[in-house]
Design a protein around this motif. Structure first.
Motif, PDB file in Angstrom:
ATOM      1  N   PHE A  32      64.703  -0.866  53.881  1.00  0.00           N
ATOM      2  CA  PHE A  32      65.230   0.231  53.076  1.00  0.00           C
ATOM      3  C   PHE A  32      66.354  -0.238  52.160  1.00  0.00           C
ATOM      4  CE2 PHE A  32      63.274   3.871  55.217  1.00  0.00           C
ATOM      5  CZ  PHE A  32      62.838   3.289  56.390  1.00  0.00           C
TER       6      PHE A  32
ATOM      7  N   TYR B 161      69.566  -0.181  54.032  1.00  0.00           N
ATOM      8  CA  TYR B 161      69.452  -0.914  55.292  1.00  0.00           C
ATOM      9  C   TYR B 161      68.901  -0.092  56.459  1.00  0.00           C
ATOM     10  CZ  TYR B 161      73.294  -2.532  52.367  1.00  0.00           C
ATOM     11  OH  TYR B 161      74.089  -2.835  51.303  1.00  0.00           O
ATOM     12  N   ALA B 162      69.373   1.146  56.667  1.00  0.00           N
ATOM     13  CA  ALA B 162      68.912   1.981  57.775  1.00  0.00           C
ATOM     14  C   ALA B 162      68.991   1.274  59.119  1.00  0.00           C
ATOM     15  CB  ALA B 162      67.466   2.455  57.526  1.00  0.00           C
ATOM     16  N   LEU B 163      70.036   0.465  59.311  1.00  0.00           N
ATOM     17  CA  LEU B 163      70.216  -0.162  60.624  1.00  0.00           C
ATOM     18  C   LEU B 163      70.664   0.913  61.609  1.00  0.00           C
ATOM     19  CD1 LEU B 163      72.093  -3.461  59.720  1.00  0.00           C
ATOM     20  CD2 LEU B 163      69.678  -3.135  60.193  1.00  0.00           C
ATOM     21  N   PHE B 164      70.347   0.717  62.905  1.00  0.00           N
ATOM     22  CA  PHE B 164      70.751   1.680  63.926  1.00  0.00           C
ATOM     23  C   PHE B 164      72.230   1.468  64.198  1.00  0.00           C
ATOM     24  CE2 PHE B 164      66.538   2.709  63.996  1.00  0.00           C
ATOM     25  CZ  PHE B 164      65.702   1.702  64.449  1.00  0.00           C
TER      26      PHE B 164
ATOM     27  N   GLN C 288      61.058  -3.818  71.845  1.00  0.00           N
ATOM     28  CA  GLN C 288      61.376  -3.056  73.056  1.00  0.00           C
ATOM     29  C   GLN C 288      60.593  -1.752  73.152  1.00  0.00           C
ATOM     30  OE1 GLN C 288      65.550  -2.669  72.474  1.00  0.00           O
ATOM     31  NE2 GLN C 288      66.070  -4.500  73.630  1.00  0.00           N
TER      32      GLN C 288
ATOM     33  N   PHE D 110      64.563  -3.968  68.657  1.00  0.00           N
ATOM     34  CA  PHE D 110      64.039  -2.611  68.826  1.00  0.00           C
ATOM     35  C   PHE D 110      62.519  -2.544  68.782  1.00  0.00           C
ATOM     36  CE2 PHE D 110      64.725   1.880  68.984  1.00  0.00           C
ATOM     37  CZ  PHE D 110      63.664   2.433  68.306  1.00  0.00           C
ATOM     38  N   GLY D 111      61.941  -3.126  67.733  1.00  0.00           N
ATOM     39  CA  GLY D 111      60.494  -3.039  67.564  1.00  0.00           C
ATOM     40  C   GLY D 111      59.737  -3.612  68.750  1.00  0.00           C
TER      41      GLY D 111
ATOM     42  N   ARG E  78      64.785  -7.494  61.418  1.00  0.00           N
ATOM     43  CA  ARG E  78      64.253  -6.417  62.246  1.00  0.00           C
ATOM     44  C   ARG E  78      62.814  -6.093  61.869  1.00  0.00           C
ATOM     45  NH1 ARG E  78      66.897  -0.488  62.050  1.00  0.00           N
ATOM     46  NH2 ARG E  78      66.077  -0.625  59.926  1.00  0.00           N
ATOM     47  N   ALA E  79      62.561  -6.071  60.548  1.00  0.00           N
ATOM     48  CA  ALA E  79      61.206  -5.757  60.086  1.00  0.00           C
ATOM     49  C   ALA E  79      60.221  -6.858  60.465  1.00  0.00           C
ATOM     50  CB  ALA E  79      61.207  -5.539  58.579  1.00  0.00           C
TER      51      ALA E  79
ATOM     52  N   PHE F 172      59.220  -2.388  57.037  1.00  0.00           N
ATOM     53  CA  PHE F 172      59.821  -1.674  55.910  1.00  0.00           C
ATOM     54  C   PHE F 172      61.297  -2.005  55.827  1.00  0.00           C
ATOM     55  CE2 PHE F 172      58.593   1.786  53.029  1.00  0.00           C
ATOM     56  CZ  PHE F 172      59.815   2.108  52.471  1.00  0.00           C
TER      57      PHE F 172
ATOM     58  N   MET G 108      73.803   0.560  67.644  1.00  0.00           N
ATOM     59  CA  MET G 108      73.266  -0.576  68.417  1.00  0.00           C
ATOM     60  C   MET G 108      73.785  -1.887  67.857  1.00  0.00           C
ATOM     61  SD  MET G 108      69.245   0.143  68.934  1.00  0.00           S
ATOM     62  CE  MET G 108      68.561   1.765  68.948  1.00  0.00           C
TER      63      MET G 108
ATOM     64  N   VAL H 162      58.361  -7.662  64.562  1.00  0.00           N
ATOM     65  CA  VAL H 162      57.088  -7.245  65.145  1.00  0.00           C
ATOM     66  C   VAL H 162      55.894  -7.891  64.453  1.00  0.00           C
ATOM     67  CG1 VAL H 162      57.895  -5.060  66.038  1.00  0.00           C
ATOM     68  CG2 VAL H 162      57.169  -5.204  63.686  1.00  0.00           C
TER      69      VAL H 162
END
Lengths: 291, 357
Positions: B80, B83-86, B100, B97-98, B149-150, B78, B89, B153
């Motif tokens: 956004f 962005y909705a980045l952490f 880990q 992340f995905g 990031r999306a 997904f 981090m 995974v």
């Protein structure tokens, strides 16, 4: 005819003149604040320390190391050690639920969280007496099972938990609401469990707000007088916290000792203010980072 | 992986966000959900992701019932709008992340994660940014990280919620092209939500036009642009000129123009509206044809490569919007105040049902 060009210096001066109060008014306002602070804050603090050390450091230390005073210090520390973590857990859970989820009764919960702020501390203490005192709802049951809550340490801890209830929650709720839930959603979509999301995504984002709330919670927990006074029973060496001990010493005209013990709370206040300023600065930095 | 949406409905309190929506996304295709705010497109996307639950209907991935499956088990990616980045981090940790958080058994080794993250950084052309934080990146860079990031995974479905909405026009165009290229390479089934019709038409294999919780039309970009099914679709996909007239038994009379329209053979005498795109308005300085409409040029606006003309009809005083290339405009030496003769090409006629634009 073309208008004359304005130099930068002139423009700055104009801006300065038009956007701020004229200098005399500014100085007057600042002076008012300083006088106010001086009278209500600095003077009393100075008075506490002066009076505490009036008879010399030996008397000061003797007053603090006196058994009843030590017992009061221990009880205050115990109360804080129990109530602050409890309210930390509660505050984080409540803020998490309110900021990230929709559920019926949400506004009721928000109102309840604010309740301890709007209720007089004496009434807060009285609530517990009415619940757990000998004539209270649970009084007979407690007496039958030989549990003492009122006029004993558990009552003091309960009353303190109640009055310090809102601090962590109130600090975290707007913070978490403004941060939204997109990061958490992103983490979930990537396969993280609820708990992992909380510890790896949410918690790091709220750490400074959390610390701020804990500091305030602790300051209030150690300094609470009214509610604790009602449930305490004032048993020397057993159910007196530092504020209560100060009151007893003062009522016995033992001013030097009273101020000596009070200076501990004054020191706590100063340390709290210092840590709070540091955390506030970090909070500002953090929100400044987030463009 | 194919996606099937079967009669999905969703209400937010009294507000019907989705009304009995059905749609199929074939495996490997890039489908755009296009529509105005409130059309339900983001709600539908979030239901596909599992971030919302439908009130009724089914979501089916590759033939398997997915409606009740939890979001973390759907293997979707997904992206956004914001962005909705952490934020706390590094870029490396964001992308990793995905991988880990996979359960111990399925988790790749540290070295493997490291390799994959750098592979993705290479893909999104952000090789040297691994140690930086999201706050240090521009909007376009952040969105590329979000995409990496999306993809980390290896999702079966990629869902993008107005991914370029928060970016400047130039960056938007660049990223949109880049996304299309990426899709051509990777062929992951993708659903893109957008309110920008240019974006949808340029990027998607299929465009689904939505309005008020319903699908108005679904088809290839050419189909929805050239053969819109109804006035809403026509109007949403670009500017429009309206010409009013009447239609009866397969013959439409719009002003002085007559058209044969076999699809309306059975229509009884009804008011009709003809829709014409501004670039389908032919302009001439002298009358060539009795059907042409006389008009006055009120305003000429040369914005970029195209000249926009505001015309006023002599007979009714109604406005007509026309578009010409700047070259053509200069060729004809058009000036404000000129009288011209206008002929609409490629009219699309609908029965007038009091549709309000």
């Amino acid at each position: 005819m073309k208008p004359l060009p304005i130099t930068k210096k002139t423009a700055d001066n104009i801006k300065q003149r038009e956007l701020t109060e004229p200098a005399p008014i500014r100085w007057l306002l600042i002076a008012t604040v300083l006088v106010f602070l001086g009278f209500f804050l600095f003077l009393p603090l100075a008075a506490v320390f002066t009076q505490a050390l009036e008879k010399g450091t030996t008397v000061y230390l003797a007053a603090i190391l006196q058994p009843d005073a030590l017992a009061a210090i221990r009880l205050t520390l115990l109360t804080a050690t129990v109530s602050v973590p409890l309210n930390l857990v509660f505050g984080v859970s409540a803020a998490w639920a309110i900021a990230k989820f929709e559920f019926p009764g949400k506004s009721l919960l928000l109102t309840l969280i604010d309740l301890p702020f709007s209720v007089s501390p004496v009434i807060s203490g009285l609530i517990y007496v009415l619940l757990f005192g000998l004539q209270g709802w649970f009084g007979p049951w407690l007496a039958a099972h030989n549990h003492k809550i009122i006029f004993a340490v558990p009552g003091i801890v309960l009353a303190t938990v109640f009055v310090t209830f809102p601090f962590v929650a109130r600090e975290l709720i707007p913070l978490m609401q403004s941060q939204g839930k997109e990061e958490e959603e992103a983490a979930l979509v990537l396969g993280a469990s609820g708990l992992t999301t909380f510890f790896r995504v949410t918690l790091p984002n709220i750490k400074w707000g959390l610390l701020y709330g804990v500091i305030l919670c602790n300051a209030r927990a150690m300094g609470e007088f009214g509610a604790v006074s009602v449930v305490s029973g004032h048993i020397r060496g057993a159910t007196n916290t530092i504020p209560l001990q100060v009151e007893i010493l003062y009522n016995e005209y033992n001013y030097a000792a009273a101020f000596a013990v009070a200076s501990l709370l004054a020191l706590l206040a100063l340390v709290t203010l210092a840590v709070k300023s540091f955390v506030e600065w970090r909070l500002q930095e953090q929100s400044g980072d987030q463009v | 992986m194919s996606i099937e949406i079967d009669s999905v409905s969703k209400n937010f309190g009294p507000f019907p966000a989705l009304r009995d929506v059905s749609l199929t996304v074939p495996s490997g295709e890039l489908v755009a959900l296009l529509g105005p705010s409130g059309s339900g497109k983001t709600t539908l996307l979030r239901i596909i992701a599992g971030l919302e639950k439908p009130d009724s209907g089914n979501v089916i991935f590759n033939g398997e019932q997915t409606t009740t499956r939890h979001v973390r088990e759907r293997q979707v990616g997904f992206v956004f709008q914001h962005y909705a980045l952490f934020r706390h981090m590094t870029i490396f940790d964001n992308i990793a992340f995905g991988l880990q958080v996979k359960p111990r058994k399925g988790r790749p080794s540290k070295a493997a994660i490291h390799a994959r993250v750098h592979e993705l950084l290479q893909l999104v052309q952000l090789n040297n940014f691994a140690g930086r934080y999201p706050a240090q990146l521009s909007g376009g860079q952040r969105q590329r990280v979000a995409l990496a990031r999306a993809l980390a995974v290896e999702p079966q479905v990629l869902l993008l919620d107005e991914p370029f909405g928060a970016l400047d026009a130039q960056v938007r165009i660049e990223l949109r092209r880049w996304l299309r290229q990426l899709h051509d390479e990777i062929h992951v089934t993708s659903v893109l939500v957008t309110h920008d019709q240019e974006e949808a038409l340029e990027v998607a294999d299929q465009v689904i036009v939505m309005n008020e919780g319903r699908i108005e039309q679904g088809g290839t970009p050419e189909e929805v642009y050239d053969r819109p099914a109804n006035p809403f679709v026509y109007n949403f996909l670009g500017n429009v000129n309206l010409f009013r007239g009447r239609i009866e038994k397969g013959k439409a009379r719009i002003g002085t123009i007559s058209l044969d329209l076999p699809e309306y053979r059975g229509a009884s005498d009804s008011p009709a509206v003809a829709y014409v795109r501004p670039h389908d308005i032919e302009i001439g300085l002298s009358r060539q044809h009795p059907e042409e409409i006389e008009a006055l040029i009120r305003r000429i606006q040369e914005a970029g490569a195209v000249a926009h003309l505001e015309l006023e009809r002599r007979d009714t005083g109604e406005p007509i919007d026309a578009e010409l290339t700047r070259e053509r405009c200069r060729q004809l030496q058009l000036r404000e105040g000129n009288q011209v003769f206008v002929k609409p090409r490629n009219m699309r006629v609908f029965i007038d049902t009091d549709y309000e634009i």
